[in-house]
Design an enzyme around this catalytic site. Structure first.
Site, mmCIF file in Angstrom:
data_model
loop_
_atom_site.group_PDB
_atom_site.id
_atom_site.type_symbol
_atom_site.label_atom_id
_atom_site.label_comp_id
_atom_site.label_asym_id
_atom_site.label_seq_id
_atom_site.Cartn_x
_atom_site.Cartn_y
_atom_site.Cartn_z
ATOM 1 N N SER A 9 0.847 -1.196 0.000
ATOM 2 C CA SER A 9 0.000 0.000 0.000
ATOM 3 C C SER A 9 0.879 1.241 0.000
ATOM 4 C CB SER A 9 -0.883 0.022 1.243
ATOM 5 O OG SER A 9 -1.466 1.306 1.354
ATOM 6 N N HIS A 34 -1.134 -1.286 -4.215
ATOM 7 C CA HIS A 34 -2.442 -1.013 -3.616
ATOM 8 C C HIS A 34 -2.548 0.486 -3.373
ATOM 9 C CE1 HIS A 34 -6.009 -2.152 -1.243
ATOM 10 N NE2 HIS A 34 -5.638 -1.212 -0.388
ATOM 11 N N ASP A 36 -4.797 3.506 -1.963
ATOM 12 C CA ASP A 36 -5.905 3.806 -1.051
ATOM 13 C C ASP A 36 -6.431 5.208 -1.289
ATOM 14 O OD1 ASP A 36 -6.148 1.453 0.669
ATOM 15 O OD2 ASP A 36 -4.080 1.911 1.259
ATOM 16 N N MET A 38 -9.095 7.976 -0.280
ATOM 17 C CA MET A 38 -9.969 8.323 0.859
ATOM 18 C C MET A 38 -10.516 9.730 0.672
ATOM 19 S SD MET A 38 -7.562 7.066 3.967
ATOM 20 C CE MET A 38 -6.816 5.442 4.016
ATOM 21 N N HIS A 67 -8.299 0.928 -4.142
ATOM 22 C CA HIS A 67 -9.273 0.697 -3.070
ATOM 23 C C HIS A 67 -9.944 2.030 -2.769
ATOM 24 C CE1 HIS A 67 -9.716 -0.317 1.531
ATOM 25 N NE2 HIS A 67 -10.880 -0.197 0.924
ATOM 26 N N MET A 138 -11.739 -6.313 4.986
ATOM 27 C CA MET A 138 -10.934 -5.386 5.792
ATOM 28 C C MET A 138 -10.577 -6.050 7.118
ATOM 29 S SD MET A 138 -10.427 -2.700 3.978
ATOM 30 C CE MET A 138 -9.444 -1.858 5.244
ATOM 31 N N GLY A 146 -1.267 1.540 9.693
ATOM 32 C CA GLY A 146 -0.612 1.360 10.983
ATOM 33 C C GLY A 146 -1.495 0.860 12.113
ATOM 34 N N ASP A 176 -6.636 -6.615 4.060
ATOM 35 C CA ASP A 176 -6.048 -5.279 4.107
ATOM 36 C C ASP A 176 -6.141 -4.732 5.522
ATOM 37 O OD1 ASP A 176 -5.199 -2.708 3.576
ATOM 38 O OD2 ASP A 176 -6.936 -2.149 2.349
ATOM 39 N N GLY A 177 -4.959 -4.484 6.106
ATOM 40 C CA GLY A 177 -4.907 -3.852 7.412
ATOM 41 C C GLY A 177 -4.158 -4.684 8.431
HETATM 42 C C1 DX5 Z 1 -6.572 1.313 5.526
HETATM 43 C C2 DX5 Z 1 -6.074 1.057 4.129
HETATM 44 C C3 DX5 Z 1 -4.929 0.134 4.066
HETATM 45 C C4 DX5 Z 1 -3.686 0.617 4.732
HETATM 46 C C5 DX5 Z 1 -3.001 -0.593 5.312
HETATM 47 O O1 DX5 Z 1 -7.694 2.114 5.445
HETATM 48 O O2 DX5 Z 1 -7.121 0.514 3.338
HETATM 49 O O3 DX5 Z 1 -4.655 -0.275 2.745
HETATM 50 O O4 DX5 Z 1 -2.806 1.288 3.886
HETATM 51 O O5 DX5 Z 1 -1.959 -0.150 6.076
HETATM 52 P P1 DX5 Z 1 -1.231 -1.085 7.145
HETATM 53 O O6 DX5 Z 1 -0.636 -2.239 6.397
HETATM 54 O O7 DX5 Z 1 -0.250 -0.169 7.733
HETATM 55 O O8 DX5 Z 1 -2.302 -1.544 8.116
HETATM 56 ZN ZN ZN Z 2 -6.607 -0.404 1.333
#
Ligand code: DX5
Ligand code: ZN
Length: 219
Positions: A9, A34, A36, A38, A67, A138, A146, A176-177
């Site tokens: 990501s 990946h 992200d 938002m 995503h 998720m 993090g 993911d996460g």
């Molecule tokens: C969270 C994201 C993830 C995030 C994962 O909302 O969708 O893709 O970047 O990060 P880590 O691996 O640090 O949990």
């Molecule tokens: Zn993600």
């Protein structure tokens, strides 16, 4: 190519140096990037949009796994297709038209992904699974990198594997996460095959950490 895929990501990468980050990712031998997205509405945080994806596209041959953590994702499908997204994954909670939105993603020439939050039951997506190339479970609440992996999601992944089998489907299952060289074992054992990792990969030696995830997958 292995059925297991690693999807770093770039939410955890250096935003001032995306070109360099994409090159170094490609050199590590991962499968996906990946991305992200938002909107500060569906999730509290704001990251980057389609214009940033378009600016990254010429610098990478990797699969762009986008995503979308945005409200009403159906309004942004064509924009992400033009930006160069290969897989577009949208939240079932973010639209009242998840079926139509997945159809629209496929019609735009991308692979369609559907994603649910930790608190959302699998039943929410049961009747659209036939449209999905990828289902993302998720393993944290979306919005920030993090966070800690939620171990209870392993049951949800295993139930999804059973549902896939019962329906005779073949979509990928992504997690993911909070994925690192320990938690990846839980997600893998439950039946996931695409593993997103942000902070674990970027907050250390990237190549060594990619290799550690690959080693865990081939244990
Ligand atoms: C969270 C994201 C993830 C995030 C994962 O909302 O969708 O893709 O970047 O990060 P880590 O691996 O640090 O949990
Ligand atoms: Zn993600």
């Amino acid at each position: 190519m292995s059925r297991y895929k690693i999807a770093p990501s770039i939410l955890a990468a250096d935003y001032a140096n995306f070109e360099k980050e994409l090159k170094r990712l490609e050199e590590t031998g991962v499968d996906y990037v990946h991305i992200d997205v938002m909107d500060g509405h569906f999730v509290p945080n704001i990251s980057f949009g389609a214009d940033v994806v378009a600016s990254m596209r010429p610098h990478s041959k990797l699969v762009f796994d986008c995503h979308l953590m945005v409200s009403n994702p159906e309004n942004h499908i064509d924009t992400f297709a033009r930006a160069g997204a290969d897989i577009l994954t949208i939240h079932a909670e973010a639209t009242v038209h998840i079926h139509g939105a997945l159809q629209k993603i496929k019609a735009a020439g991308m692979k369609a992904g559907v994603v649910i939050n930790p608190g959302t039951p699998l039943a929410t997506i049961e009747h659209v699974l036939n449209l999905a190339d990828q289902v993302l479970i998720m393993t944290v609440n979306p919005g920030f990198g993090g966070q800690a992996y939620i171990p209870e999601m392993a049951d949800k992944i295993a139930n999804l594997v059973a549902l896939r089998e019962a329906k005779g489907l073949s979509f990928d299952i992504e997690v993911d996460g909070g994925i690192d060289d320990q938690t990846i074992y839980s997600a893998k054992a439950a039946g996931a095959n695409v593993f997103v990792a942000g902070s674990y990969l970027f907050k250390g030696d990237l190549q060594a950490r990619v290799d550690s995830l690959k080693a865990a997958l081939h244990d």
